[in-house]
Motif scaffolding. Sequence first.
Motif, mmCIF file in Angstrom:
data_model
loop_
_atom_site.group_PDB
_atom_site.id
_atom_site.type_symbol
_atom_site.label_atom_id
_atom_site.label_comp_id
_atom_site.label_asym_id
_atom_site.label_seq_id
_atom_site.Cartn_x
_atom_site.Cartn_y
_atom_site.Cartn_z
ATOM 1 N N ALA A 69 0.828 -1.205 0.000
ATOM 2 C CA ALA A 69 0.000 0.000 0.000
ATOM 3 C C ALA A 69 0.862 1.255 0.000
ATOM 4 N N ALA A 70 1.927 1.258 0.810
ATOM 5 C CA ALA A 70 2.807 2.425 0.846
ATOM 6 C C ALA A 70 3.514 2.623 -0.499
ATOM 7 N N LEU A 71 3.965 1.546 -1.119
ATOM 8 C CA LEU A 71 4.608 1.659 -2.423
ATOM 9 C C LEU A 71 3.640 2.151 -3.494
ATOM 10 N N ALA A 72 2.414 1.660 -3.467
ATOM 11 C CA ALA A 72 1.412 2.121 -4.445
ATOM 12 C C ALA A 72 1.124 3.602 -4.256
ATOM 13 N N THR A 101 -5.867 2.330 7.814
ATOM 14 C CA THR A 101 -6.466 3.156 8.864
ATOM 15 C C THR A 101 -5.888 4.564 8.859
ATOM 16 N N VAL A 102 -4.621 4.698 8.503
ATOM 17 C CA VAL A 102 -3.973 6.015 8.452
ATOM 18 C C VAL A 102 -3.137 6.086 7.183
ATOM 19 N N CYS A 103 -3.272 7.192 6.468
ATOM 20 C CA CYS A 103 -2.463 7.433 5.272
ATOM 21 C C CYS A 103 -2.094 8.909 5.265
ATOM 22 N N THR A 104 -0.798 9.190 5.303
ATOM 23 C CA THR A 104 -0.347 10.585 5.259
ATOM 24 C C THR A 104 0.652 10.747 4.118
ATOM 25 N N VAL A 112 1.833 4.783 5.759
ATOM 26 C CA VAL A 112 0.566 4.037 5.755
ATOM 27 C C VAL A 112 0.526 3.123 6.973
ATOM 28 N N THR A 113 -0.633 3.074 7.610
ATOM 29 C CA THR A 113 -0.896 2.109 8.678
ATOM 30 C C THR A 113 -2.097 1.288 8.236
#
Length: 140
Positions: A69-72, A101-104, A112-113
Motif C-alpha cells: 500500500a505504501a509503495l502504491a 487506517t492512516v495514510c499521510t 501508511v498504517t
Amino acid sequence: MQHPAVQHPAVQRLDGQRLAGQSRAGERGSGTVLAVGVLGAVLLLTAVALPLVAALAVSQSVQGATDAAALAAADTASGRVAGVPCAAAAEAARLNGASVTVCTVDGLIVSVTAVRGYLGFELGARARAGPPGAGEGPFG
C-alpha cells in the motif's frame, strides 16, 4: 507341597521385596494412563500454539499488505501512476486482505498504517515509502 508365597502373586517377602516375576495388582494399566496423559498434554499444547503461530503468519501478511500500500501510494504521489495516493494505498491494502487506517502524504513520502482482524484481534503494521534520499537519516 509348594511354598504359599509362590502360589499367590500378591504375597511379598517379609523384607518388603516382591518375588521375581510377580507384579503388584495396583500398577496394572498405569502405562495406559500415562500415555493418555502425555497425549492430552500434547494436544493441549498444540491447541494453544497453533493459533499463535497462525497469528505470526497473519502479522507478516499484514506487513506485506502495508508495504504494498505504501509503495502504491508513493508511486501515485511521485506521478508515476495517475490517481490519489491514499486511494491507491487503500486499494492495494484491500487486494492483500487488509484495510488502511492512516495514510499521510508529506511531499513524496507516504506513511501508511493498515490492519487486519484475526480471532477478534486487530493486527496492524506501518510502512513508509518514497524516492531514495527523500527521508531523514540513512533509513528514510
